[in-house]
Design a protein around this motif. Structure first.
Motif, PDB file in Angstrom:
ATOM      1  N   LEU A  34       3.719  -4.292   2.777  1.00 35.12           N
ATOM      2  CA  LEU A  34       3.122  -4.373   4.116  1.00 35.12           C
ATOM      3  C   LEU A  34       3.142  -5.815   4.599  1.00 35.12           C
ATOM      4  O   LEU A  34       3.227  -6.083   5.789  1.00 35.12           O
ATOM      5  N   CYS A  35       3.030  -6.737   3.646  1.00 31.49           N
ATOM      6  CA  CYS A  35       2.977  -8.156   4.010  1.00 31.49           C
ATOM      7  C   CYS A  35       3.655  -8.988   2.922  1.00 31.49           C
ATOM      8  O   CYS A  35       3.432  -8.766   1.730  1.00 31.49           O
ATOM      9  N   SER A  93      -6.035  -9.522   5.858  1.00 33.75           N
ATOM     10  CA  SER A  93      -6.309  -9.139   7.245  1.00 33.75           C
ATOM     11  C   SER A  93      -6.667  -7.651   7.307  1.00 33.75           C
ATOM     12  O   SER A  93      -6.313  -6.885   6.403  1.00 33.75           O
ATOM     13  N   PRO A  94      -7.360  -7.200   8.370  1.00 42.05           N
ATOM     14  CA  PRO A  94      -7.807  -5.793   8.442  1.00 42.05           C
ATOM     15  C   PRO A  94      -6.683  -4.761   8.285  1.00 42.05           C
ATOM     16  O   PRO A  94      -6.899  -3.699   7.707  1.00 42.05           O
ATOM     17  N   ASN A  95      -5.464  -5.089   8.755  1.00 39.06           N
ATOM     18  CA  ASN A  95      -4.368  -4.112   8.634  1.00 39.06           C
ATOM     19  C   ASN A  95      -3.860  -3.974   7.201  1.00 39.06           C
ATOM     20  O   ASN A  95      -3.093  -3.071   6.896  1.00 39.06           O
ATOM     21  N   LEU A  96      -4.298  -4.874   6.281  1.00 36.66           N
ATOM     22  CA  LEU A  96      -3.917  -4.758   4.871  1.00 36.66           C
ATOM     23  C   LEU A  96      -4.972  -4.005   4.052  1.00 36.66           C
ATOM     24  O   LEU A  96      -4.795  -3.791   2.869  1.00 36.66           O
ATOM     25  N   ARG A  97      -6.069  -3.644   4.688  1.00 39.18           N
ATOM     26  CA  ARG A  97      -7.110  -2.900   3.975  1.00 39.18           C
ATOM     27  C   ARG A  97      -7.648  -1.785   4.869  1.00 39.18           C
ATOM     28  O   ARG A  97      -8.845  -1.585   5.027  1.00 39.18           O
ATOM     29  N   LYS A  98      -6.713  -1.058   5.480  1.00 41.79           N
ATOM     30  CA  LYS A  98      -7.085   0.037   6.379  1.00 41.79           C
ATOM     31  C   LYS A  98      -7.810   1.148   5.633  1.00 41.79           C
ATOM     32  O   LYS A  98      -7.375   1.572   4.567  1.00 41.79           O
ATOM     33  N   LYS A 132      -9.789   6.779   9.225  1.00 44.64           N
ATOM     34  CA  LYS A 132     -10.659   6.840  10.404  1.00 44.64           C
ATOM     35  C   LYS A 132     -11.464   8.145  10.402  1.00 44.64           C
ATOM     36  O   LYS A 132     -10.950   9.201  10.048  1.00 44.64           O
ATOM     37  N   ASP A 150       0.869  -1.179   0.000  1.00 47.19           N
ATOM     38  CA  ASP A 150       0.000   0.000   0.000  1.00 47.19           C
ATOM     39  C   ASP A 150       0.904   1.227   0.000  1.00 47.19           C
ATOM     40  O   ASP A 150       1.541   1.541   1.000  1.00 47.19           O
ATOM     41  N   ILE A 205       0.738   3.945   2.677  1.00 44.89           N
ATOM     42  CA  ILE A 205       1.255   3.632   4.017  1.00 44.89           C
ATOM     43  C   ILE A 205       2.774   3.482   3.992  1.00 44.89           C
ATOM     44  O   ILE A 205       3.481   4.007   4.844  1.00 44.89           O
ATOM     45  N   ASN A 206       3.296   2.757   2.982  1.00 42.40           N
ATOM     46  CA  ASN A 206       4.745   2.564   2.870  1.00 42.40           C
ATOM     47  C   ASN A 206       5.130   2.546   1.384  1.00 42.40           C
ATOM     48  O   ASN A 206       4.727   1.643   0.650  1.00 42.40           O
TER      49      ASN A 206
END
Length: 345
Positions: A263-264, A303-308, A311, A254, A257-258
């Motif tokens: 990310l993974c 996982s949820p942290n890969l599709r943030k 907020k 992503d 984010i980076n």
């Protein structure tokens, strides 16, 4: 023809043990594409160079329409097929790309497939001189292609030589542009689903590159330390993409984010006996499917942290939609684009 028989299997995620549909073929199946408006129609490309249309509504194991040597089939394996919008006479049509260097349009007229050669990929400066002053023109080997989401005539073609050609459906003799993209075969090339200028490519030279099609050098380059078999943009974010490599790993990035690393990175299959070849996002759910060399299809949930998602702050609504996704990627591209003055110097 050494590859032997092929098989086309359609699965539901609800029942991964047994396919819903089974079709067998005399030649290995290399690629397929569902029609957007008629999802029961599938275009399929074969190892022997032929293409076909399967109709899931018909109770037959044979394709409804098939190409033959007399109807202009390819001479080498077909690496990708892609449905296009109907032609002016409202006939269904799709395109195919093959190692023989031909990009062919197939139109369904009455009960047969009619072919039109759109472009032939020539390798520049490779006309071989033969005795008696004969010249043999060498053709490039097409490996993948993708059509622009908004500009109907525009498409990209990746080749075995590492070049990416920007082509038009209307010009068969010349390319709009040529990108000296990779040192080895381009395994996949994909337009971004949101940003109209951006595309991504991956190659056996270990790299994934992100491009602006108006600039000849890549915006971002990622070295994944192994041959990259496939890459795909996510349908929900302009900055998320995933890739698979020959060492059996799936990588999810992503850029928002980076910008520098994944990310993974997850080991999906053991690298000694197997390698990953394909990856695709589900258009609705946070699921990706991965194909490997042994014939397995593996489904993975992000996982949820890969599709943030952004907020929501108190009293503020988070803006969503295509405009937000375009602006998000454009902001990143502006960080790496050269200022106009410097580029002119």
């Amino acid at each position: 023809m050494k590859q032997g028989q092929g098989m086309l299997l359609l699965y539901s995620l609800k029942n991964p043990c047994f396919p819903e549909y089974v079709f067998s073929s005399e030649s290995g199946i290399m690629c397929l594409d569902f029609h957007n408006d008629y999802p029961y129609l599938m275009a399929v490309g074969f190892y022997d160079g032929s293409v076909a249309i399967y109709n899931l509504k018909k109770a037959t194991s044979q394709p409804t329409y098939n190409s033959s040597t007399s109807s202009g089939k390819h001479m080498e394996p077909v690496w990708q097929v892609k449905w296009q919008s109907n032609d002016l006479c409202n006939n269904l049509n799709f395109f195919s790309v093959s190692s023989d260097g031909r990009i062919v349009s197939w139109t369904l007229i009455k009960n047969k497939l009619v072919h039109t050669d759109i472009i032939k990929l020539s390798v520049e400066g490779t006309a071989v001189q033969w005795p008696e002053r004969l010249q043999l023109q060498m053709f490039g080997c097409g490996t993948s292609f993708d059509f622009h989401k908004k500009i109907d005539y525009l498409f990209l073609v990746g080749t075995e030589e590492g070049k990416i050609y920007k082509c038009s459906k209307y010009y068969s003799r010349q390319f709009l542009d040529v990108f000296e993209a990779h040192h080895m075969a381009v395994d996949s090339v994909r337009w971004n689903p949101y940003h109209l200028k951006v595309f991504i490519s991956c190659s056996s030279d270990w790299t994934v590159k992100i491009w602006d099609h108006t600039i000849k050098t890549p915006m971002f380059v990622y070295d994944l330390s192994c041959a990259v078999g496939d890459v795909a943009w996510s349908p929900y974010s302009s900055t998320v993409f995933a890739a698979v490599t020959a060492d059996g790993k799936a990588h999810v990035f992503d850029l928002s984010i980076n910008k520098y690393e994944a990310l993974c990175t997850q080991q999906v299959v053991t690298k000694k006996k197997n390698k990953l070849t394909h990856i695709q996002f589900n258009p609705v759910y946070p699921v990706i499917i991965v194909g490997d060399e042994q014939g397995h299809v593996i489904s993975l949930k992000l996982s949820p942290n890969l599709r943030k998602m952004p907020k929501e702050k108190k009293g503020q609504k988070v803006k969503k939609g295509p405009e937000v996704e375009i602006a998000k990627l454009e902001k990143l591209l502006n960080l790496v684009r050269e200022p106009e003055g410097k580029a002119e110097e």
